[in-house]
Motif scaffolding. Structure first.
Motif, PDB file in Angstrom:
ATOM      1  N   CYS A  21       3.330   1.830  -5.852  1.00 29.99           N
ATOM      2  CA  CYS A  21       3.874   0.555  -5.400  1.00 29.99           C
ATOM      3  C   CYS A  21       4.965   0.185  -6.392  1.00 29.99           C
ATOM      4  O   CYS A  21       4.726   0.123  -7.593  1.00 29.99           O
ATOM      5  CB  CYS A  21       2.783  -0.512  -5.363  1.00 29.99           C
ATOM      6  N   GLU A  29       6.955  -2.582  -6.144  1.00 30.65           N
ATOM      7  CA  GLU A  29       7.343  -3.988  -6.032  1.00 30.65           C
ATOM      8  C   GLU A  29       6.212  -4.784  -6.664  1.00 30.65           C
ATOM      9  O   GLU A  29       5.063  -4.673  -6.214  1.00 30.65           O
ATOM     10  CB  GLU A  29       7.503  -4.334  -4.538  1.00 30.65           C
ATOM     11  N   TYR A  30       6.528  -5.558  -7.695  1.00 29.76           N
ATOM     12  CA  TYR A  30       5.446  -6.254  -8.396  1.00 29.76           C
ATOM     13  C   TYR A  30       4.696  -7.173  -7.431  1.00 29.76           C
ATOM     14  O   TYR A  30       5.298  -8.038  -6.781  1.00 29.76           O
ATOM     15  CB  TYR A  30       5.989  -7.062  -9.577  1.00 29.76           C
ATOM     16  N   CYS A  31       3.359  -6.953  -7.337  1.00 27.03           N
ATOM     17  CA  CYS A  31       2.594  -7.682  -6.325  1.00 27.03           C
ATOM     18  C   CYS A  31       1.400  -8.406  -6.911  1.00 27.03           C
ATOM     19  O   CYS A  31       0.606  -8.985  -6.179  1.00 27.03           O
ATOM     20  CB  CYS A  31       2.146  -6.720  -5.224  1.00 27.03           C
ATOM     21  N   HIS A  65      -1.003  -4.532  -9.749  1.00 26.45           N
ATOM     22  CA  HIS A  65       0.157  -3.786  -9.226  1.00 26.45           C
ATOM     23  C   HIS A  65       0.198  -2.334  -9.703  1.00 26.45           C
ATOM     24  O   HIS A  65       0.394  -1.415  -8.918  1.00 26.45           O
ATOM     25  CB  HIS A  65       1.434  -4.526  -9.632  1.00 26.45           C
TER      26      HIS A  65
HETATM   27 CU1  CUA Z   1       1.666  -3.522  -4.392  1.00 27.04          CU
HETATM   28 CU2  CUA Z   1       2.855  -3.652  -6.435  1.00 27.04          CU
END
Ligand code: CUA
Length: 175
Positions: A136, A138-140, A144
């Motif tokens: 992943c 995109e910081y989520c 993450h």
């Molecule tokens: Cu899902 Cu970073």
């Protein structure tokens, strides 16, 4: 109004550059039909996990023999967490999120798309044989960095087509 010569040169320079930037974006979008790797297909993120368009999760083969991969991003996993696909064969990925924006990246390949809740991202690509990490990018949130999955790419002759076939070809929504 008296504007200094150098200031005037910079103002014109900036104006020309902005015109070039916006112009090239417009030319790519409208002239060459180059768009981000997605298409406009919406989905309710609250029910994404039970949405029939993401059943079955993972691999399926449509009536035309085209291979599809359906993946849902949730904090903090890609579902399914492992997939096996045949090498040198086009595979269409359908991606969505059940919560926040994630970034689907099959590391060291061109398979990459933002996964935005409310939308289905789609791209088609193929892979050389090998093991790939799906990250992943995109910081989520707090987990993450743990949001990863595996893609096994095996020789085409070794690939076992999934027994579940879908009548729904992903082509219905393609533009
Ligand atoms: Cu899902 Cu970073």
């Amino acid at each position: 109004m008296n504007v200094d010569l150098y200031e005037r040169i910079w103002m014109w320079g900036v104006a020309v550059m902005l015109a070039l930037f916006f112009g090239s974006t417009a030319a790519a979008a409208f002239g060459h039909q180059i768009h981000p790797p997605s298409h406009v297909e919406t989905i309710d993120p609250k029910t994404a996990l039970s949405d029939p368009r993401f059943k079955p999760q993972g691999m399926s083969v449509d009536a035309q023999g085209h291979i599809h991969a359906r993946v849902i991003g949730v904090m903090f996993a890609w579902l399914p967490t492992e997939m096996t696909v045949p090498a040198d064969t086009p595979i269409t990925f359908h991606l969505t999120s059940a919560d926040v924006t994630h970034g689907y990246e099959i590391v060291r390949t061109n398979g990459q798309a933002m996964v935005v809740p409310g939308y289905i991202s789609q791209f088609t690509t193929q892979f050389a044989q090998g093991e790939y990490l799906i990250a992943c990018n995109e910081y989520c949130g707090i987990g993450h960095h743990t949001m990863a999955a595996k893609l096994h790419v095996v020789p085409r002759a070794q690939w076992q087509a999934p027994t579940t076939t879908t009548s729904m070809s992903g082509g219905a929504h393609e533009h």
